[in-house]
Design a protein around this motif. Structure first.
Motif, PDB file in Angstrom:
ATOM      1  N   THR A   2       0.831  -1.190   0.000  1.00 28.01           N
ATOM      2  CA  THR A   2       0.000   0.000   0.000  1.00 28.01           C
ATOM      3  C   THR A   2       0.863   1.235   0.000  1.00 28.01           C
ATOM      4  OG1 THR A   2      -0.030  -0.244   2.344  1.00 28.01           O
ATOM      5  CG2 THR A   2      -1.952  -1.017   1.156  1.00 28.01           C
ATOM      6  N   GLY A   3       0.268   2.317  -0.408  1.00 25.89           N
ATOM      7  CA  GLY A   3       0.951   3.581  -0.241  1.00 25.89           C
ATOM      8  C   GLY A   3       1.745   4.040  -1.444  1.00 25.89           C
ATOM      9  N   ILE A 201      -9.968  -0.114  17.742  1.00 23.23           N
ATOM     10  CA  ILE A 201     -10.487  -1.203  16.919  1.00 23.23           C
ATOM     11  C   ILE A 201     -10.405  -0.826  15.440  1.00 23.23           C
ATOM     12  CG2 ILE A 201     -12.486  -2.688  16.528  1.00 23.23           C
ATOM     13  CD1 ILE A 201     -11.377  -2.890  19.345  1.00 23.23           C
ATOM     14  N   ARG A 202     -10.585   0.469  15.173  1.00 27.09           N
ATOM     15  CA  ARG A 202     -10.571   1.001  13.819  1.00 27.09           C
ATOM     16  C   ARG A 202      -9.334   0.541  13.038  1.00 27.09           C
ATOM     17  NH1 ARG A 202     -12.002   7.324  13.733  1.00 27.09           N
ATOM     18  NH2 ARG A 202     -14.006   6.618  14.529  1.00 27.09           N
ATOM     19  N   ALA A 203      -8.177   0.698  13.709  1.00 22.26           N
ATOM     20  CA  ALA A 203      -6.922   0.353  13.050  1.00 22.26           C
ATOM     21  C   ALA A 203      -6.878  -1.133  12.721  1.00 22.26           C
ATOM     22  CB  ALA A 203      -5.752   0.747  13.949  1.00 22.26           C
ATOM     23  N   GLN A 204      -7.445  -1.965  13.591  1.00 21.58           N
ATOM     24  CA  GLN A 204      -7.452  -3.409  13.318  1.00 21.58           C
ATOM     25  C   GLN A 204      -8.168  -3.698  12.003  1.00 21.58           C
ATOM     26  OE1 GLN A 204      -9.365  -5.387  16.611  1.00 21.58           O
ATOM     27  NE2 GLN A 204      -7.850  -4.719  18.109  1.00 21.58           N
ATOM     28  N   VAL A 206      -8.908  -1.541   9.472  1.00 23.12           N
ATOM     29  CA  VAL A 206      -8.232  -0.944   8.314  1.00 23.12           C
ATOM     30  C   VAL A 206      -7.032  -1.801   7.905  1.00 23.12           C
ATOM     31  CG1 VAL A 206      -6.860   1.027   7.552  1.00 23.12           C
ATOM     32  CG2 VAL A 206      -9.014   1.402   8.734  1.00 23.12           C
ATOM     33  N   ASN A 207      -6.269  -2.253   8.891  1.00 27.44           N
ATOM     34  CA  ASN A 207      -5.112  -3.093   8.583  1.00 27.44           C
ATOM     35  C   ASN A 207      -5.533  -4.402   7.939  1.00 27.44           C
ATOM     36  OD1 ASN A 207      -3.429  -1.148   9.592  1.00 27.44           O
ATOM     37  ND2 ASN A 207      -3.161  -2.121  11.581  1.00 27.44           N
ATOM     38  N   GLN A 210      -6.259  -3.811   4.367  1.00 26.77           N
ATOM     39  CA  GLN A 210      -5.023  -3.665   3.595  1.00 26.77           C
ATOM     40  C   GLN A 210      -4.380  -5.022   3.312  1.00 26.77           C
ATOM     41  OE1 GLN A 210      -2.669  -0.846   5.852  1.00 26.77           O
ATOM     42  NE2 GLN A 210      -3.173   0.757   4.391  1.00 26.77           N
ATOM     43  N   ASP A 211      -4.379  -5.882   4.329  1.00 21.28           N
ATOM     44  CA  ASP A 211      -3.802  -7.217   4.137  1.00 21.28           C
ATOM     45  C   ASP A 211      -4.568  -7.983   3.062  1.00 21.28           C
ATOM     46  OD1 ASP A 211      -2.032  -6.634   6.112  1.00 21.28           O
ATOM     47  OD2 ASP A 211      -3.111  -7.713   7.685  1.00 21.28           O
ATOM     48  N   VAL A 229      -8.587   8.859   8.374  1.00 17.80           N
ATOM     49  CA  VAL A 229      -8.371   7.417   8.156  1.00 17.80           C
ATOM     50  C   VAL A 229      -7.956   7.100   6.727  1.00 17.80           C
ATOM     51  CG1 VAL A 229      -9.494   5.171   8.122  1.00 17.80           C
ATOM     52  CG2 VAL A 229      -9.885   6.710  10.026  1.00 17.80           C
ATOM     53  N   HIS A 232      -4.321   6.480   5.412  1.00 18.08           N
ATOM     54  CA  HIS A 232      -3.553   5.262   5.605  1.00 18.08           C
ATOM     55  C   HIS A 232      -3.851   4.201   4.558  1.00 18.08           C
ATOM     56  CE1 HIS A 232      -2.089   6.626   9.501  1.00 18.08           C
ATOM     57  NE2 HIS A 232      -3.249   7.240   9.566  1.00 18.08           N
TER      58      HIS A 232
ATOM     59  N   GLU B  47     -13.167   5.111  25.173  1.00 16.89           N
ATOM     60  CA  GLU B  47     -13.934   4.528  24.088  1.00 16.89           C
ATOM     61  C   GLU B  47     -15.342   4.202  24.581  1.00 16.89           C
ATOM     62  OE1 GLU B  47     -11.073   2.228  21.357  1.00 16.89           O
ATOM     63  OE2 GLU B  47     -10.540   1.670  23.385  1.00 16.89           O
ATOM     64  N   PRO B 265      -5.429   8.335  13.999  1.00 16.20           N
ATOM     65  CA  PRO B 265      -4.773   8.715  12.749  1.00 16.20           C
ATOM     66  C   PRO B 265      -4.465  10.206  12.732  1.00 16.20           C
ATOM     67  CG  PRO B 265      -7.103   8.251  12.393  1.00 16.20           C
ATOM     68  CD  PRO B 265      -6.806   7.894  13.804  1.00 16.20           C
ATOM     69  N   THR B 271       2.016   7.475   7.431  1.00 16.49           N
ATOM     70  CA  THR B 271       2.285   6.081   7.755  1.00 16.49           C
ATOM     71  C   THR B 271       1.388   5.252   6.860  1.00 16.49           C
ATOM     72  OG1 THR B 271       0.702   6.382   9.530  1.00 16.49           O
ATOM     73  CG2 THR B 271       3.012   6.183  10.165  1.00 16.49           C
ATOM     74  N   ASP B 272       1.872   4.097   6.487  1.00 12.42           N
ATOM     75  CA  ASP B 272       1.060   3.238   5.654  1.00 12.42           C
ATOM     76  C   ASP B 272       0.267   2.262   6.479  1.00 12.42           C
ATOM     77  OD1 ASP B 272       1.492   4.268   3.223  1.00 12.42           O
ATOM     78  OD2 ASP B 272       3.268   3.073   2.812  1.00 12.42           O
ATOM     79  N   ARG B 273       0.651   2.152   7.719  1.00 11.68           N
ATOM     80  CA  ARG B 273       0.051   1.139   8.557  1.00 11.68           C
ATOM     81  C   ARG B 273      -0.486   1.838   9.789  1.00 11.68           C
ATOM     82  NH1 ARG B 273      -1.428  -3.874   7.162  1.00 11.68           N
ATOM     83  NH2 ARG B 273      -1.573  -5.164   9.003  1.00 11.68           N
ATOM     84  N   MET B 274      -1.745   1.605  10.096  1.00 13.21           N
ATOM     85  CA  MET B 274      -2.273   2.184  11.317  1.00 13.21           C
ATOM     86  C   MET B 274      -1.876   1.310  12.492  1.00 13.21           C
ATOM     87  SD  MET B 274      -6.039   3.430  10.182  1.00 13.21           S
ATOM     88  CE  MET B 274      -6.511   4.208  11.714  1.00 13.21           C
ATOM     89  N   VAL B 275      -1.656   1.939  13.640  1.00 15.83           N
ATOM     90  CA  VAL B 275      -1.303   1.186  14.832  1.00 15.83           C
ATOM     91  C   VAL B 275      -2.593   0.816  15.552  1.00 15.83           C
ATOM     92  CG1 VAL B 275       0.017   1.218  16.960  1.00 15.83           C
ATOM     93  CG2 VAL B 275       0.768   2.578  15.025  1.00 15.83           C
ATOM     94  N   SER B 276      -2.759  -0.443  15.872  1.00 16.96           N
ATOM     95  CA  SER B 276      -3.970  -0.844  16.562  1.00 16.96           C
ATOM     96  C   SER B 276      -3.608  -1.362  17.946  1.00 16.96           C
ATOM     97  CB  SER B 276      -4.697  -1.928  15.774  1.00 16.96           C
ATOM     98  OG  SER B 276      -3.908  -3.092  15.727  1.00 16.96           O
ATOM     99  N   ILE B 277      -4.618  -1.457  18.809  1.00 19.89           N
ATOM    100  CA  ILE B 277      -4.437  -2.133  20.083  1.00 19.89           C
ATOM    101  C   ILE B 277      -5.182  -3.450  19.931  1.00 19.89           C
ATOM    102  CG2 ILE B 277      -4.743  -1.990  22.566  1.00 19.89           C
ATOM    103  CD1 ILE B 277      -5.131   1.027  22.260  1.00 19.89           C
ATOM    104  N   ARG B 296      -4.635  -6.794  27.225  1.00 18.27           N
ATOM    105  CA  ARG B 296      -4.256  -6.173  25.954  1.00 18.27           C
ATOM    106  C   ARG B 296      -2.898  -5.502  26.034  1.00 18.27           C
ATOM    107  NH1 ARG B 296      -9.168  -2.385  24.158  1.00 18.27           N
ATOM    108  NH2 ARG B 296      -8.376  -2.739  22.066  1.00 18.27           N
TER     109      ARG B 296
END
Lengths: 334, 330
Positions: A2-3, A201-204, A206-207, A210-211, A229, A232, B47, B265, B271-277, B296
């Motif tokens: 990506t990117g 959770i959003r990032a999970q 989106v990632n 992308q995968d 968002v 990314h 959250e 964000p 960044t191409d990758r967002m950081v998640s928890i 977590r």
């Protein structure tokens, strides 16, 4: 993968939208209903999406971004213009054709709570498109395929036997993605897929998207209401305002050198999570509100809120024109 | 009773709120303490389900059946708001000295009354104004929140206005009695980004001009960065980190705060990758015994399965984390 910029790639676009307009009939008004009311949801919108590409489509409520996505999928009637998928026109595809096309084009919804039937088990939700399209012969094959899909989106194997209420928002959105992937589509319209989710959770999600894109070469139309968002996930970004695309550019150009005043206002409107930086940022607030879609102004739709408005803007609507390689904008004064 | 001038405007002490649902007892607030000083803006971030709204609803007396306040106390200017003997006094305070702005201006305005009726009702009830006085004041208030043609607007119904305009009306109503504390519960979440920017600008401006204290509930760290002097981060019914906004953002100590900041964000970073928890927040019907973030957390150790109180880090900063405690003693 990506990117990277896709500028200069010569592949035929997967989706090609030319001068699309969608108008909705909104009843009648006036004396004895002599006046017809028409909602100008989308007007004269053109863009393409290449294989393996993500186009971010950004706009506020009522800008026509969702309608555009749904028009491509044949879920709202097109008033004017043309839509091509893999080079073939699909603008006025009939019911059967739309069903056939849905193997290649799928939709992921915004609200993971409303888009899953609470009375169906996950396995049945994900298997439904497979059954409808006759892709699986029996229940056993369906179960096997669903298990594969659930694993793909990172859900536990026993998820299939449970009902949607047992899952959190992020997990439900994974179910929605698994359902969309069931028919092995090439193109997915993701209508604000993470707007309803919490930040962590959003990032999970989106990632994950992308995968999946890297794995299957999917193309996305990723619809969002702000520019945070999409940065990314998108290769290119289109900005919509009141039914028009006002700017369409490679991702880095949108953020580094935006042209249209509305794009600049949108960028400025998202606060940066860093107090000293945010306080120091020059904020462009654009006053007022978007025009009434029942009665859009002649000329540029952004005129009522634009700091640079001139006489020309009020008379003639600007066309989307090239500004620099990989960047187009519709504005008379910038 | 503590009524010294040094007392904070609002103090919430060990607040416990439980909701008795069919599925079990939801422990929405598990010992929340914070305070707001005069003229200060406190941001409470968290959250969904972190208990941030419940904490301020308790301040406003908006915890209803099946919810119950089962522990702790709330002091406004040094006097308890939960004291059953002071019910009448408390009713005078709420809505007058403490005002609230809700998330959804669509549902928090009454659709069958004009804007004018709804604003003047507050003024006549709390300040005993006459009809004419109230109308004049209402017009001033609309002017204050940058609504044009106030006289015309007063005669309109909520449905005749846009979302941003309605939120301005809500703010005008909150300002009506010149409150000392405004509680804004996700005031811009339902609005479009450019309208959100307008409302945030207005709130920033009003806060400075009127020197009113504000509690801002939000899930958006960007909003906190723009508006707040202090920030409290909530997770699973507890405050995990609280301190002045600048140092908390610059150097977050609690792993959850750090994760949250990284997962947000940013427009100014590529960044191409967002950081998640990874993982999901715990179920508040049976919250874990130890640190709620433990499952977590990438730094979790053995001590984390025990409970942890807020540790003071100096500069009025507190954090609820064993790892942070280790760093301090080092």
């Amino acid at each position: 993968m990506t990117g990277q910029t896709l500028e200069g790639r010569s592949d035929q676009p997967l989706v090609d939208v030319r001068n699309l307009s969608v108008l909705f009939d909104a009843g009648r008004a006036g004396f004895w209903g002599r006046k017809r009311l028409t909602v100008h949801a989308v007007e004269n919108v053109s863009f393409d999406i290449r294989p393996g590409e993500t186009l971010g489509l950004v706009g506020e409520s009522g800008s026509g971004k969702s309608t555009t996505g749904r028009a491509i999928l044949g879920r709202v009637p097109v008033s004017q213009g043309h839509i091509y998928f893999q080079g073939k026109e699909i603008t006025h595809a009939g019911k059967n054709r739309v069903r056939e096309l849905s193997r290649d084009m799928q939709l992921v919804f915004q609200d993971p709570y409303a888009s899953l039937n609470p009375r169906m088990k996950i396995i049945d939700i994900v298997a439904e498109p497979l059954r409808v399209h006759g892709m699986v012969k029996n229940t056993k094959a369906a179960a096997k395929e669903v298990a594969r899909l659930l694993e793909l989106v990172g859900l536990p194997p026993d998820a299939g036997a449970r009902y949607p209420h047992a899952f959190s928002g992020g997990q439900r959105q994974r179910v929605g993605i698994a359902r969309a992937l069931a028919l092995k589509p090439r193109f997915i319209v993701a209508d604000e897929p993470v707007s309803a989710l919490d930040v962590s959770i959003r990032a999970q999600v989106v990632n994950l998207m992308q995968d999946l894109q890297a794995q299957f070469g999917l193309s996305y139309l990723f619809i969002a209401h702000d520019l945070a968002v999409v940065r990314h996930i998108s290769h290119r970004i289109a900005i919509m305002y009141a039914g028009n695309i006002v700017e369409l550019a490679e991702r880095h150009l949108i953020y580094d050198s935006p042209v249209h005043p509305y794009t600049r206002a949108l960028l400025s409107a998202v606060p940066v999570p860093d107090p000293p930086v945010q306080r120091a940022r020059q904020r462009i607030t654009c006053p007022g509100e978007p025009p009434n879609p029942l009665n859009p102004p002649s000329g540029c739709r952004f005129q009522s809120r634009c700091p640079y408005v001139t006489g020309t803007c009020r008379e003639k609507a600007p066309e989307l024109a090239r500004r620099r390689p990989g960047q187009m904008a519709a504005c008379w004064n910038c | 009773m503590n009524t010294s001038p040094k007392a904070p405007l609002l103090e919430v002490r060990d607040l416990v709120v439980n909701f008795y649902t069919r599925g079990g007892v939801v422990q929405a607030s598990r010992g929340v303490s914070f305070q707001v000083d005069y003229g200060q803006t406190l941001g409470i971030v968290g959250e969904s389900g972190s208990g941030k709204s419940v904490a301020v609803q308790a301040v406003m007396g908006l915890i209803f059946n099946p919810g119950r306040i089962e522990g702790g106390d709330i002091f406004f200017k040094g006097r308890s708001l939960l004291d059953p003997a002071g019910k009448k006094r408390v009713r005078q305070v709420r809505g007058k000295e403490i005002a609230m702005i809700f998330q959804d201006p669509m549902t928090s305005l009454n659709p069958v009354f004009t804007i004018g009726t709804q604003i003047t009702e507050v003024l006549r009830h709390h300040l005993g104004m006459t009809k004419d006085q109230a109308k004049k004041r209402a017009m001033d208030l609309l002017d204050m929140v940058d609504i044009n043609a106030p006289e015309k607007r007063l005669k309109q119904y909520p449905h005749e206005m846009s979302g941003g305009m309605r939120q301005r009306v809500m703010i005008a109503m909150a300002l009506a009695c010149e409150p000392q504390l405004i509680i804004a519960d996700e005031p811009t979440t339902a609005l479009d980004v450019t309208i959100q920017a307008q409302i945030l600008e207005l709130l920033t401006d009003l806060q400075q001009r009127l020197n009113v204290s504000v509690i801002l509930i939000t899930h958006d760290l960007g909003v906190v960065a723009q508006l707040c002097h202090r920030v409290a981060v909530m997770y699973a019914g507890r405050i995990v980190e609280v301190g002045d906004a600048d140092p908390v953002f610059a150097a977050p100590v609690h792993p959850y705060t750090r994760g949250l900041i990284r997962a947000t964000p940013r427009l100014d970073a590529v960044t191409d990758r967002m950081v998640s928890i990874d993982g999901v927040p715990p179920d508040l019907i049976s919250p874990p015994k130890g640190c709620a973030f433990f499952p977590r957390c990438d730094q979790a150790g053995k001590a984390c399965s025990r409970m942890q109180a807020l540790i003071a880090l100096g500069d009025d900063r507190h954090v609820s984390c064993w790892c942070a405690a280790k760093e301090v003693t080092r």
